[in-house]
Scaffold this motif. Structure first.
Motif, PDB file in Angstrom:
ATOM      1  N   THR A 181      31.993 152.006 -92.296  1.00  0.00           N
ATOM      2  CA  THR A 181      30.899 151.036 -92.246  1.00  0.00           C
ATOM      3  C   THR A 181      29.567 151.700 -92.596  1.00  0.00           C
ATOM      4  OG1 THR A 181      30.643 151.424 -89.860  1.00  0.00           O
ATOM      5  CG2 THR A 181      32.087 149.619 -90.534  1.00  0.00           C
ATOM      6  N   THR A 182      29.367 152.932 -92.102  1.00  0.00           N
ATOM      7  CA  THR A 182      28.140 153.663 -92.444  1.00  0.00           C
ATOM      8  C   THR A 182      28.126 154.056 -93.916  1.00  0.00           C
ATOM      9  OG1 THR A 182      28.047 154.552 -90.181  1.00  0.00           O
ATOM     10  CG2 THR A 182      26.729 155.675 -91.863  1.00  0.00           C
ATOM     11  N   TYR A 183      29.273 154.497 -94.427  1.00  0.00           N
ATOM     12  CA  TYR A 183      29.378 154.893 -95.835  1.00  0.00           C
ATOM     13  C   TYR A 183      29.108 153.701 -96.750  1.00  0.00           C
ATOM     14  CZ  TYR A 183      31.498 156.782-100.111  1.00  0.00           C
ATOM     15  OH  TYR A 183      31.729 157.204-101.399  1.00  0.00           O
ATOM     16  N   GLU A 184      29.590 152.525 -96.369  1.00  0.00           N
ATOM     17  CA  GLU A 184      29.342 151.322 -97.165  1.00  0.00           C
ATOM     18  C   GLU A 184      27.860 150.970 -97.161  1.00  0.00           C
ATOM     19  OE1 GLU A 184      31.483 147.017 -97.630  1.00  0.00           O
ATOM     20  OE2 GLU A 184      30.784 147.566 -95.626  1.00  0.00           O
ATOM     21  N   ASP A 185      27.205 151.082 -96.011  1.00  0.00           N
ATOM     22  CA  ASP A 185      25.767 150.807 -95.936  1.00  0.00           C
ATOM     23  C   ASP A 185      24.979 151.778 -96.809  1.00  0.00           C
ATOM     24  OD1 ASP A 185      26.249 148.744 -94.186  1.00  0.00           O
ATOM     25  OD2 ASP A 185      25.897 149.948 -92.394  1.00  0.00           O
ATOM     26  N   LEU A 186      25.387 153.042 -96.829  1.00  0.00           N
ATOM     27  CA  LEU A 186      24.706 154.029 -97.664  1.00  0.00           C
ATOM     28  C   LEU A 186      24.884 153.715 -99.142  1.00  0.00           C
ATOM     29  CD1 LEU A 186      25.471 157.390 -95.815  1.00  0.00           C
ATOM     30  CD2 LEU A 186      23.258 156.271 -96.050  1.00  0.00           C
ATOM     31  N   LYS A 187      26.076 153.260 -99.531  1.00  0.00           N
ATOM     32  CA  LYS A 187      26.321 152.936-100.937  1.00  0.00           C
ATOM     33  C   LYS A 187      25.464 151.756-101.384  1.00  0.00           C
ATOM     34  CE  LYS A 187      30.511 152.847-102.493  1.00  0.00           C
ATOM     35  NZ  LYS A 187      30.432 153.831-103.590  1.00  0.00           N
ATOM     36  N   ILE A 188      25.128 150.863-100.449  1.00  0.00           N
ATOM     37  CA  ILE A 188      24.322 149.694-100.799  1.00  0.00           C
ATOM     38  C   ILE A 188      22.834 150.023-100.785  1.00  0.00           C
ATOM     39  CG2 ILE A 188      23.682 147.363-100.076  1.00  0.00           C
ATOM     40  CD1 ILE A 188      26.515 147.050 -99.004  1.00  0.00           C
ATOM     41  N   THR A 189      22.385 150.728 -99.750  1.00  0.00           N
ATOM     42  CA  THR A 189      20.952 151.004 -99.603  1.00  0.00           C
ATOM     43  C   THR A 189      20.507 152.246-100.369  1.00  0.00           C
ATOM     44  OG1 THR A 189      21.374 152.252 -97.565  1.00  0.00           O
ATOM     45  CG2 THR A 189      20.896 149.914 -97.345  1.00  0.00           C
TER      46      THR A 189
END
Length: 410
Positions: A191-199
């Motif tokens: 979930t954190t990795y996905e947020d980083l890929k978006i932001t």
């Protein structure tokens, strides 16, 4: 050493900023001094019994433990980051390393198997006694890096046995990265990795792996992290999450529900060779349109508008991109690229595989797919230059008349 007391802050913004800067200047030496003091082990006693030998950074506010209490509390909390204080400095300890006191009051380290924290079942027999044994080795990757653990294997005195399965891992908050569970990932990492890929779209997968390996060493553990395995597990988690929640990644929050403009163009660099093997995509039709539907639409255009076998014509000129009768590529390439539609913020909306080059039917198909949304301008290099031709094509296709009936489309 005392800490300066707070003073009333001026209501004026400029004075307030100057007052804040002045207070930080006064506080800075205190922060440095307290930080140095906190990193020095103190001669203290365990909060429950004898002299402390270990400190836990996750049992806030950093309680101290003797050897017996450290073992009792962290036998199950193997993911906590502990440190030894017996050598006059903080020595980071992996979950498998514990401290024992020898004769003469000296301390030494010993290793102990640590189990992956999972939900353990209860036997349905009334008088059975559960025993836990060491199972296969497993690598857990979480926000603090890599842990080398073991899967628990359980047996009951009634004769029943149990081993960790996919349901136990998922219910416990993990996702397997390999089919035999040699490596598992904590879901909160994804979930954190996905947020980083978006932001932070410029952050690469290798940079994320390097960060996790650094945190592994920071807390006294060891081992490498495979980026390819992480990518495989992350994609499997993304697919499962989409099937469960139907997450819409291909919608622009700023444009929803009304879009100013949609731009469409082809990318001939995203091709695929016919010899390349691999499974079909997981998200069939979600972003890339289904090839059968696109092919049916292209055939419909071909059957409605007759073209000469050479180049398409508009007026006295010839238009190479208008040759809707162009054959599929006979080279070694299967897909020649993709045609992509994006909003004015660059968010991907819809795409399709190009098998015939940038023929006119492709952007027309994407416009038809996005016609249900409120779009003021639909822009392509084809449409902008050859709008009269678009009117002639759509004029022969009653099903596409709605694309031109909206006076806002341009």
């Amino acid at each position: 050493m005392g800490c300066p007391t707070d003073e009333p802050v001026s209501s004026h913004w400029k004075d307030s900023q100057a007052s804040t800067l002045e207070k930080w200047t006064v506080l800075r030496p205190f922060m440095v001094s307290y930080m140095l003091s906190s990193e020095k082990p103190k001669d203290d006693v365990c909060q429950q019994c004898s002299s402390a030998v270990a400190m836990c950074r996750d049992c806030l506010p950093r309680p101290l433990y003797c050897a017996a209490c450290d073992l009792a509390i962290h036998e199950d909390k193997v993911l906590h980051n502990r440190a030894s204080i017996t050598e006059g400095f903080f020595r980071q300890l992996p979950p498998s390393t514990h401290i024992k006191e020898n004769e003469g009051g000296k301390f030494s380290y010993y290793e102990k198997e640590c189990f992956l924290p999972v939900m353990l079942p209860c036997c349905d027999c009334s008088s059975g006694k559960i025993s836990i044994f060491v199972g296969n080795q497993v690598i857990l990757i979480g926000m603090n890096g890599r842990y080398n653990l073991y899967l628990p294997s359980i047996s009951c005195s009634c004769g029943k046995t149990w081993s960790v399965g996919i349901s136990d891992l998922v219910e416990s908050g993990y996702l397997p990265a390999t089919v035999n569970f040699e490596t598992v990932y904590a879901v909160d990492l994804f979930t954190t990795y996905e947020d980083l890929k978006i932001t932070a779209t410029g952050m690469s997968r290798q940079a994320s792996v390097s960060m996790l390996e650094h945190r592994t060493k920071l807390f006294g553990r060891s081992g490498k992290i495979c980026g390819d395995t992480m990518q495989t597990a992350f994609l499997e988690w993304t697919y499962a999450k989409f099937e469960v929640c139907q997450v819409q990644h291909f919608q622009c929050p700023a444009c929803t529900p009304s879009m100013l403009a949609v731009a469409v163009d082809g990318n001939r660099k995203l091709y695929r060779f016919k010899s390349q093997q691999g499974p079909d995509g997981f998200f069939d039709g979600v972003f890339l349109a289904k090839n059968a539907e696109v092919s049916s639409f292209v055939d419909y255009i071909h059957g409605t508008i007759r073209h000469k076998p050479a180049k398409g014509r508009y007026g006295p000129g010839q238009w190479a991109a208008a040759r809707e009768s162009a054959n599929k590529s006979a080279s070694k390439i299967d897909e020649e690229g993709i045609e992509v539609a994006v909003c004015c913020h660059g968010v991907l909306l819809k795409a399709l595989n190009m098998f015939r080059g940038e023929i006119f039917a492709y952007p027309l198909y994407l416009q038809k797919q996005l016609s249900t949304q409120t779009v003021q301008f639909f822009c392509t290099d084809v449409v902008c230059k050859y709008w009269p031709y678009l009117q002639r094509v759509v004029g022969h296709c009653p099903e596409l008349q709605g694309l031109l009936n909206n006076e806002n489309n341009d």
